[in-house]
Design a protein around this motif. Sequence first.
Motif, PDB file in Angstrom:
ATOM      1  N   LEU A  61       0.874  -0.847  -0.489  1.00 56.00           N
ATOM      2  CA  LEU A  61      -0.013   0.190   0.111  1.00 56.00           C
ATOM      3  C   LEU A  61       1.247   1.469  -0.438  1.00 56.00           C
ATOM      4  O   LEU A  61       1.985   1.546   0.607  1.00 56.00           O
ATOM      5  N   ASN A  62       0.612   1.697  -0.667  1.00 57.07           N
ATOM      6  CA  ASN A  62       1.074   3.859  -0.497  1.00 57.07           C
ATOM      7  C   ASN A  62       0.251   4.376  -0.830  1.00 57.07           C
ATOM      8  O   ASN A  62      -1.023   4.259  -0.854  1.00 57.07           O
ATOM      9  N   VAL A  63       0.733   6.074  -1.014  1.00 55.20           N
ATOM     10  CA  VAL A  63      -0.159   6.808  -0.404  1.00 55.20           C
ATOM     11  C   VAL A  63      -0.518   7.272  -1.954  1.00 55.20           C
ATOM     12  O   VAL A  63      -2.358   7.688  -1.610  1.00 55.20           O
ATOM     13  N   ALA A  64      -0.603   6.994  -3.318  1.00 54.09           N
ATOM     14  CA  ALA A  64      -1.495   6.987  -3.996  1.00 54.09           C
ATOM     15  C   ALA A  64      -2.842   6.155  -3.390  1.00 54.09           C
ATOM     16  O   ALA A  64      -3.814   7.051  -4.298  1.00 54.09           O
ATOM     17  N   LYS A  65      -2.137   5.060  -3.642  1.00 50.56           N
ATOM     18  CA  LYS A  65      -3.556   4.067  -3.366  1.00 50.56           C
ATOM     19  C   LYS A  65      -4.802   4.502  -2.561  1.00 50.56           C
ATOM     20  O   LYS A  65      -5.727   4.292  -2.333  1.00 50.56           O
ATOM     21  N   ILE A  66      -4.079   5.621  -1.111  1.00 52.91           N
ATOM     22  CA  ILE A  66      -5.246   5.320  -0.458  1.00 52.91           C
ATOM     23  C   ILE A  66      -5.605   7.246  -0.760  1.00 52.91           C
ATOM     24  O   ILE A  66      -7.700   6.747  -0.973  1.00 52.91           O
ATOM     25  N   PHE A  67      -5.395   7.741  -1.983  1.00 53.54           N
ATOM     26  CA  PHE A  67      -5.930   9.113  -2.226  1.00 53.54           C
ATOM     27  C   PHE A  67      -6.699   8.688  -3.278  1.00 53.54           C
ATOM     28  O   PHE A  67      -7.918   8.995  -3.855  1.00 53.54           O
TER      29      PHE A  67
END
Length: 90
Positions: A8-14
């Motif tokens: 999981l990374n920041v782009a997948k959260i946003f």
Amino acid sequence: MTTTRYPLNVAKIFVPIITVVLLLLMLSISDPVIVAFLCFSSLITTMLHFNVFEDTSDTHPLNRIDLVLQVVFLLASFFRAFILGATDYH
């Protein structure tokens, strides 16, 4: 069958957050031009989903949740833009 799980990374959260915000915005606005723009943005966020999430066989729940959100946003915005555009003419 192997279980595929990508980190999981920041782009997948946003991406799901952006999709939910645009979906709520599309449902609350009744201006046909803005809804048509949001309909086009649903295509862009769908493309963004497939660029950010590596594989559709990823078993991470965020991947499946975002894919369902993208399909709902795409279909809802298309039908809402079509209905608002059709009712604009007399």
